[in-house]
Motif scaffolding. Structure first.
Motif, PDB file in Angstrom:
ATOM      1  N   VAL A 193      -4.203   1.063  -0.328  1.00 32.75           N
ATOM      2  CA  VAL A 193      -5.353   1.904  -0.679  1.00 32.75           C
ATOM      3  C   VAL A 193      -4.904   3.086  -1.535  1.00 32.75           C
ATOM      4  CG1 VAL A 193      -7.122   3.440   0.246  1.00 32.75           C
ATOM      5  CG2 VAL A 193      -6.722   1.234   1.323  1.00 32.75           C
ATOM      6  N   ARG A 194      -3.786   3.729  -1.141  1.00 29.56           N
ATOM      7  CA  ARG A 194      -3.287   4.866  -1.927  1.00 29.56           C
ATOM      8  C   ARG A 194      -2.899   4.427  -3.347  1.00 29.56           C
ATOM      9  NH1 ARG A 194      -2.389   9.412   1.110  1.00 29.56           N
ATOM     10  NH2 ARG A 194      -2.125   9.151   3.380  1.00 29.56           N
ATOM     11  N   ALA A 195      -2.251   3.255  -3.465  1.00 33.80           N
ATOM     12  CA  ALA A 195      -1.821   2.791  -4.779  1.00 33.80           C
ATOM     13  C   ALA A 195      -3.023   2.509  -5.683  1.00 33.80           C
ATOM     14  CB  ALA A 195      -0.950   1.543  -4.641  1.00 33.80           C
ATOM     15  N   LEU A 196      -4.050   1.861  -5.128  1.00 33.17           N
ATOM     16  CA  LEU A 196      -5.242   1.571  -5.924  1.00 33.17           C
ATOM     17  C   LEU A 196      -6.041   2.829  -6.220  1.00 33.17           C
ATOM     18  CD1 LEU A 196      -6.337  -1.685  -4.084  1.00 33.17           C
ATOM     19  CD2 LEU A 196      -5.479  -1.534  -6.414  1.00 33.17           C
ATOM     20  N   ALA A 197      -6.025   3.778  -5.286  1.00 33.31           N
ATOM     21  CA  ALA A 197      -6.774   5.022  -5.492  1.00 33.31           C
ATOM     22  C   ALA A 197      -6.211   5.827  -6.652  1.00 33.31           C
ATOM     23  CB  ALA A 197      -6.761   5.861  -4.216  1.00 33.31           C
ATOM     24  N   ASP A 198      -4.898   5.707  -6.913  1.00 31.07           N
ATOM     25  CA  ASP A 198      -4.308   6.416  -8.053  1.00 31.07           C
ATOM     26  C   ASP A 198      -4.966   5.988  -9.363  1.00 31.07           C
ATOM     27  OD1 ASP A 198      -2.624   7.772  -6.380  1.00 31.07           O
ATOM     28  OD2 ASP A 198      -0.933   6.391  -6.642  1.00 31.07           O
ATOM     29  N   ASP A 199      -5.281   4.687  -9.484  1.00 27.96           N
ATOM     30  CA  ASP A 199      -5.975   4.210 -10.686  1.00 27.96           C
ATOM     31  C   ASP A 199      -7.464   4.519 -10.645  1.00 27.96           C
ATOM     32  OD1 ASP A 199      -3.584   3.148 -11.621  1.00 27.96           O
ATOM     33  OD2 ASP A 199      -3.927   1.211 -10.675  1.00 27.96           O
ATOM     34  N   LEU A 200      -8.056   4.389  -9.474  1.00 33.19           N
ATOM     35  CA  LEU A 200      -9.507   4.546  -9.357  1.00 33.19           C
ATOM     36  C   LEU A 200      -9.946   5.986  -9.594  1.00 33.19           C
ATOM     37  CD1 LEU A 200     -11.993   2.834  -8.740  1.00 33.19           C
ATOM     38  CD2 LEU A 200     -11.717   3.382  -6.330  1.00 33.19           C
TER      39      LEU A 200
END
Length: 324
Positions: free
Chosen positions: A53-60
């Motif tokens: 979730v943290r990794a995807l949130a960086d892009d989102l």
């Protein structure tokens, strides 16, 4: 020489202005890419995978604009996701619920299913614990409540006479001291009551140990539901039983189960099975209120929920029976 220096200086100034203009441009993605990132983050939150979730949130969270299919630009702001992930213990069920609401909101305008989803999520978020006021801090609300209770409990103070004469044995001073002592005791009691309430709210919920991955078969989901019920963890029992329903429909070749889809999207795919859709809707509503809304559930309610699931299992034995 001077001309060359002047040309170099103009080139540097132009390059700096162009770089600043490019860096100031907001990040823009297509609606398809935005939907893909939302679904990937939603799936990771459903699994409880905080690192993903943290990794995807960086892009989102870097996305500021979304280009719609008709060419229009829609501004978006995912700062709420960064704020929730910045907490010591991020609330992944709440993050999953909000991402699911965003995915449902991307349905085409005028869709009956999208309107139904919006009404459903409004009902969920208007219930505890999502309806907490954001306009005032908890300390301000507590102080306002405390002063209101004190104002209701304390009687009107008598008129205090002017400076008493030396040696005067008037009982007024003694009454004031007694009233101050009563106020102090009331304040201490209210403070103790509030502290106990806060500890109860922030006390972690003890649940039965659950596997790190969700079951992938109907039988495994049923076993986990029964184990959670035996352990007294009715919240997880509701979740596994609902998952067993979806896996059962998948086994019967009626509704392919896809973890990346929201509950509303699974329900939408049963448009050709109206009777089955009506049976699945109350099961889904109870699951979402219990799992995402943290609504308490007792044995009697769970027994009714289990009876609804059993009725669906008995009715749906094959695609032909479901169609009839």
């Amino acid at each position: 020489m001077r001309l060359r220096l002047s040309l170099i200086g103009c080139w540097l100034i132009t390059w700096l202005i162009w770089s600043a203009d490019v860096s100031a441009q907001p990040v823009e993605v297509s609606l398809t890419e935005y939907d893909r990132l939302l679904r990937a983050t939603y799936t990771a939150a459903q699994r409880g995978d905080l690192l993903e979730v943290r990794a995807l949130a960086d892009d989102l969270t870097t996305i500021r604009q979304v280009r719609m299919p008709d060419g229009q630009i829609a501004p978006v702001d995912q700062s709420w996701l960064a704020e929730m992930l910045a907490q010591p213990t991020p609330d992944l069920p709440l993050i999953s619920a909000r991402l699911g609401a965003l995915i449902d909101a991307l349905e085409p305008t005028g869709s009956a299913v999208a309107a139904d989803a919006l009404q459903h999520w409004e009902a969920v978020f208007n219930e505890p614990p999502f309806n907490r006021s954001q306009s005032e801090s908890w300390l301000t609300r507590f102080l306002n409540w405390l002063f209101e209770r004190l104002a209701d409990l304390l009687p009107d103070l008598p008129d205090v006479p002017e400076a008493p004469v030396a040696g005067d044995s008037s009982p007024i001073s003694g009454i004031i001291w007694v009233m101050l002592a009563v106020v102090a005791l009331l304040f201490a009691g209210l403070l103790l009551f509030w502290v106990r309430g806060v500890r109860r709210v922030f006390q972690p919920v003890t649940t039965a140990a659950s596997p790190t991955t969700d079951p992938v078969t109907f039988a495994a989901a049923q076993r986990l539901a029964e184990a959670a019920r035996q352990a007294g963890d009715l919240r997880n029992a509701v979740r596994y039983l609902y998952l067993a329903v979806l896996l059962w429909l998948d086994d019967q070749k009626i509704l392919p189960y896809q973890p990346s889809l929201t509950n509303r999207e699974h329900l939408q795919r049963l448009q050709d099975w109206p009777a089955l859709r009506d049976q699945l809707l109350p099961l889904m509503t109870t699951f979402e209120k219990t799992w995402y809304g943290l609504q308490a559930i007792d044995e009697a309610t769970f027994a009714g929920y289990e009876q609804q699931a059993t009725s669906l299992f008995k009715q749906v034995r094959s695609p032909n029976e479901a169609a009839s």
